[in-house]
Design an enzyme around this catalytic site. Structure first.
Site, PDB file in Angstrom:
ATOM      1  N   ASP A 164       0.774  -1.228   0.000  1.00  0.00           N
ATOM      2  CA  ASP A 164       0.000   0.000   0.000  1.00  0.00           C
ATOM      3  C   ASP A 164       0.820   1.301   0.000  1.00  0.00           C
ATOM      4  OD1 ASP A 164      -1.744  -2.064   0.456  1.00  0.00           O
ATOM      5  OD2 ASP A 164      -2.697  -1.187   2.212  1.00  0.00           O
ATOM      6  N   GLU A 388       1.794  -9.379  11.375  1.00  0.00           N
ATOM      7  CA  GLU A 388       1.636  -9.000   9.971  1.00  0.00           C
ATOM      8  C   GLU A 388       3.003  -8.670   9.367  1.00  0.00           C
ATOM      9  OE1 GLU A 388      -0.722  -5.463   9.242  1.00  0.00           O
ATOM     10  OE2 GLU A 388      -1.305  -6.177   7.245  1.00  0.00           O
TER      11      GLU A 388
HETATM   12  C1  DGY Z   1      -6.119  -1.741   3.758  1.00  0.00           C
HETATM   13  O1  DGY Z   1      -7.279  -1.347   3.873  1.00  0.00           O
HETATM   14  O2  DGY Z   1      -5.221  -1.455   4.553  1.00  0.00           O
HETATM   15  C2  DGY Z   1      -5.778  -2.675   2.709  1.00  0.00           C
HETATM   16  O3  DGY Z   1      -4.432  -2.931   2.618  1.00  0.00           O
HETATM   17  C3  DGY Z   1      -6.400  -2.372   1.381  1.00  0.00           C
HETATM   18  O4  DGY Z   1      -6.368  -3.566   0.726  1.00  0.00           O
END
Ligand code: DGY
Length: 421
Positions: A164, A388
């Site tokens: 992201d 994560e």
């Molecule tokens: C989030 O909402 O953080 C996700 O990575 C989008 O897929």
């Protein structure tokens, strides 16, 4: 009191995150089915429940759009703990599918892990693969048609890359006017520390890009021609190239015509060359709206081996990353001015990416590098649980400790004896 082994804990996480046919990435922060998380889940389930592993992939394809796209999120049931939810994405009228979903895809690792499922028990998997094969072809074809115009595969939203807030997107995101997104309430920062998440400005941009596509009816051509973001991405390009090789192999096992897939492989082998940035001597993301490289060495570049490209020019970068961090591989070059060991994709170690890098290195015969990555991942999980992601410097876990894909990576790759992996 008995102490569960790490493998038993990993199995308990997969079972605990099972929502009946699909797995959530983790409770709370991510309450739906995510595309590449689910593919990893299948890879993990295959270690102890092969039918359930196949079901994960089948459920993922239950959300496939009529145009072949397999979305990055399937909203099987409403959950107010996540933003942006189905009403924000507004895809229901254009997907041609009753399952609500987002309007973008995610790194296509599913075919590669489906091959792993198939190879575990070919007699059992044959019928399942028969039913899925054309769906995979339609999805990969969608990537080639709608994301492949530059030769490499592009993303039309940073979320499509799975990485992201990677530094790869900084320049392209800086060009996005996000002044009109209005007020909204993020939910991610109520689950985890905001210092470890994308910034408010990042989120504004994510929404601005989403709103443009939604307001244009998720019309792929319009998004490519006039959309706010279009960046060729090493993650997508390398994972799709690998996925096409695995899809071709599966097609051959089924006696299918694989000539179209062959063409995609040749095209992507050529296309990855367009991601080579001479200035930094590395595969790099490229903004297709400006023609400029991002200028970063990220862990995505080390997926070349996973894609079947043994590029020796990448070895010194890998050695550098392995020396720079006690817990490698960092997601961004530790010498980069953008590096932050705590902030999501701007430095932290992701066991899932390390697993893909490790698989590639093993395939290419770089055993000692793969072993270093495997033992670093094992140590991180032993010390910090199934987080994560982790700080590459001190190993601090982040994002929460019951992540499906970290547990799956443990079961299927990290904990394996290299001779069986
Ligand atoms: C989030 O909402 O953080 C996700 O990575 C989008 O897929």
């Amino acid at each position: 009191m008995t102490t569960l082994s790490l493998s038993d804990q990993a199995i308990a996480i997969l079972r605990g995150n099972d929502r009946g046919g699909y797995t959530v990435p983790t409770e709370g922060l991510y309450p739906y089915q995510w595309n590449w998380d689910s593919a990893f889940a299948a890879y993990g389930f295959a270690e102890f429940d092969l039918p359930r592993a196949w079901q994960e992939i089948e459920t993922l394809f239950s959300g496939q759009w009529q145009n072949g796209m397999v979305p990055h999120i399937l909203f099987h049931q409403k959950d107010d703990g996540y933003f942006p939810g189905p009403d924000v994405w507004g895809t229901d009228k254009c997907s041609g599918n009753a399952v609500s979903s987002s309007g973008i895809s995610q790194p296509p690792v599913a075919a590669t892990f489906t091959r792993a499922l198939f190879e575990k028990d070919i007699a059992f998997g044959k019928e399942k693969l028969e039913a899925l094969f054309d769906k995979f072809v339609a999805w990969h074809g969608w990537f080639m048609r709608h994301r492949g115009e530059s030769g490499a595969i592009c993303v039309t939203h940073p979320w499509e890359s799975g990485r992201d807030n990677a530094a790869d997107w900084d320049a392209a995101m800086a060009n996005v006017d996000a002044s009109n997104v209005g007020d909204y309430t993020r939910r991610d920062t109520s689950h985890v520390n905001p210092e470890m998440r994308p910034t408010k400005r990042d989120y504004d941009v994510y929404l601005a890009i989403l709103y443009f596509a939604r307001d244009n009816g998720w019309d792929e051509q319009r998004i490519l021609d006039d959309g706010l973001f279009r960046v060729a991405d090493p993650t997508l390009t390398f994972t799709l190239l690998r996925a096409n090789r695995d899809l071709k192999w599966m097609g051959e096992q089924l006696g299918r015509d694989v000539s179209e897939i062959d063409g995609w492989i040749v095209a992507l082998e050529e296309g990855v060359k367009s991601l080579w940035n001479e200035d930094i001597g590395c595969y790099d993301a490229k903004d297709l709206r400006t023609g400029l490289f991002a200028g970063n060495v990220t862990s995505a570049a080390f997926l070349c081996w996973y894609a079947g490209i043994d590029d020796k020019r990448m070895l010194p970068h890998l050695e550098r990353f392995l020396i720079a961090s006690p817990h490698a591989v960092a997601s961004l070059d530790p010498t980069s001015p953008h590096y932050n060991p705590k902030r999501y994709w701007r430095g932290p170690v992701w066991v899932i990416v390390n697993t893909l890098i490790g698989i590639g290195l093993e395939d290419a015969g770089y055993r000692s590098e793969a072993e270093r990555i495997r033992s670093d991942c094992a140590r991180l999980i032993e010390g910090g649980g199934f987080a994560e992601y982790f700080d590459p410097e001190d190993g601090t876990p982040a994002g929460g400790g019951v992540f499906t894909w970290t547990a799956a990576s443990w079961l299927a790759w990290v904990s394996k004896d290299p001779k069986e992996a």
